[in-house]
Enzyme design. Structure first.
Site, PDB file in Angstrom:
ATOM      1  N   GLN A  62       0.690  -1.122   0.084  1.00 17.58           N
ATOM      2  CA  GLN A  62      -0.051  -0.032   0.017  1.00 17.58           C
ATOM      3  C   GLN A  62       0.860   1.219   0.015  1.00 17.58           C
ATOM      4  O   GLN A  62       1.772   1.672   0.806  1.00 17.58           O
ATOM      5  CB  GLN A  62      -0.854   0.079   1.343  1.00 17.58           C
ATOM      6  CG  GLN A  62      -1.943   1.232   1.266  1.00 17.58           C
ATOM      7  CD  GLN A  62      -2.640   1.237   2.561  1.00 17.58           C
ATOM      8  OE1 GLN A  62      -2.967   0.293   3.188  1.00 17.58           O
ATOM      9  NE2 GLN A  62      -3.299   2.620   2.951  1.00 17.58           N
ATOM     10  N   CYS A 113      -6.452   1.349   2.555  1.00 12.78           N
ATOM     11  CA  CYS A 113      -6.222  -0.111   2.920  1.00 12.78           C
ATOM     12  C   CYS A 113      -7.665  -1.066   2.558  1.00 12.78           C
ATOM     13  O   CYS A 113      -7.413  -2.235   2.420  1.00 12.78           O
ATOM     14  CB  CYS A 113      -6.019  -0.324   4.203  1.00 12.78           C
ATOM     15  SG  CYS A 113      -7.319   0.384   5.507  1.00 12.78           S
ATOM     16  N   HIS A 160      -8.536  -0.607   9.735  1.00 16.07           N
ATOM     17  CA  HIS A 160      -7.526  -1.215   9.044  1.00 16.07           C
ATOM     18  C   HIS A 160      -8.318  -2.618   8.395  1.00 16.07           C
ATOM     19  O   HIS A 160      -8.968  -3.276   9.260  1.00 16.07           O
ATOM     20  CB  HIS A 160      -6.324  -1.783   9.854  1.00 16.07           C
ATOM     21  CG  HIS A 160      -5.134  -2.159   8.986  1.00 16.07           C
ATOM     22  ND1 HIS A 160      -4.722  -1.492   7.761  1.00 16.07           N
ATOM     23  CD2 HIS A 160      -4.457  -3.408   8.759  1.00 16.07           C
ATOM     24  CE1 HIS A 160      -3.874  -2.444   7.053  1.00 16.07           C
ATOM     25  NE2 HIS A 160      -3.347  -3.295   7.706  1.00 16.07           N
ATOM     26  N   ASP A 216      -1.809  -7.990   3.807  1.00 15.11           N
ATOM     27  CA  ASP A 216      -1.775  -6.879   4.308  1.00 15.11           C
ATOM     28  C   ASP A 216      -0.694  -6.039   3.682  1.00 15.11           C
ATOM     29  O   ASP A 216       0.401  -6.121   3.495  1.00 15.11           O
ATOM     30  CB  ASP A 216      -1.602  -7.002   6.058  1.00 15.11           C
ATOM     31  CG  ASP A 216      -1.709  -5.599   6.644  1.00 15.11           C
ATOM     32  OD1 ASP A 216      -1.597  -4.631   5.948  1.00 15.11           O
ATOM     33  OD2 ASP A 216      -1.630  -5.749   7.957  1.00 15.11           O
TER      34      ASP A 216
END
Length: 255
Positions: free
Chosen positions: A102, A108, A182, A198
């Site tokens: 990211q 996110c 998140h 992630d």
């Protein structure tokens, strides 16, 4: 007190997106506009402990999104786990999963959705000639930094995100706001391994092996993924445990 330990967040000078509402309809709209077949859509998972509530979720579940406010306990665990890891350099069709770093602020949620639709059996539902197919095809041979630049500069991705960000039921925050929610995505690869995806981490995380009939909402997948997160947060004693789960699974309204 703000968390500032080994902060991996995107710099405030980077491009910002209006954060997505934590809403399955908004998420489905975004990925369908990009080019995922409407045969799949996102669904709320209201409980992983009540079999009756879990039975309402369509199966098989292709991906599972864990949405939570970043806590000090989570950041300490992330820092400890990532400390000895090198930055992921995987690329090409031989990768077990397609991971996106990211580099866009407040994206996110978008990165979580892209992880969900770019991996596992979801890839078989990407429509030919679509923006999503082009994005996945272009991203696959790239190293993580180049892949992140591809997302950063994608006009098709930005348009789809902007359209979805104003569809929610609540008032959308500003793109420059600091958002504490998140998104982490769990997917299963072709070799039956469960991966935690992630964009704030150093790379994809292999969480263990699943059986051939296990999906990401199977008891084994939950034990390897979501339940471990919940246990850490409960043991940290930070007060009310806030989280939600959304899965990518068959669309019951699709003809």
């Amino acid at each position: 007190m703000p968390i500032a330990i080994d902060d991996p967040d995107v710099p405030k000078t980077a491009k910002s997106f209006v954060p997505l509402e934590n809403n399955p309809e908004v998420m489905s709209s975004l990925v369908h506009n990009l080019g995922l077949s409407k045969a799949l859509s996102f669904h709320d998972v209201f409980s992983i402990d009540d079999p009756d509530l879990l039975a309402f979720v369509p199966r098989p579940a292709s991906a599972l999104l864990l949405v939570f406010p970043v806590s000090r306990a989570y950041e300490m665990f992330r820092m400890q786990e990532d400390e000895k890891k090198s930055e992921y350099q995987g690329k090409g069709a031989e990768e077990p999963v397609l991971w996106y770093k990211q580099t866009i602020r407040n994206a996110c949620g978008l990165i979580g959705l892209l992880h969900a639709v770019s991996n596992g059996n979801s890839r078989g539902f990407i429509e030919q000639g679509s923006d999503l197919e082009n994005l996945v095809t272009d991203a696959t041979p790239l190293e993580p930094i180049e892949r992140a630049d591809l997302l950063y500069n994608s006009q098709a991705l930005e348009r789809a995100h902007q359209s979805a960000a104003v569809e929610g039921q609540s008032t959308a925050p500003n793109a420059e706001d600091n958002i504490d929610l998140h998104y982490v995505c769990f997917v299963k690869d072709e070799r039956n391994n469960l991966w935690e995806m992630d964009g704030r981490r150093k790379g994809p995380l292999d969480r263990g092996h699943l059986g051939p009939d296990d999906d990401v909402l199977s008891e084994k997948a939950l034990e390897l993924g979501v339940r471990k997160f919940l246990k850490r947060e409960e043991e940290a004693g930070g007060g009310e445990l806030r989280f939600s789960l959304i899965t990518l699974a068959p669309n019951l309204d699709f003809d």
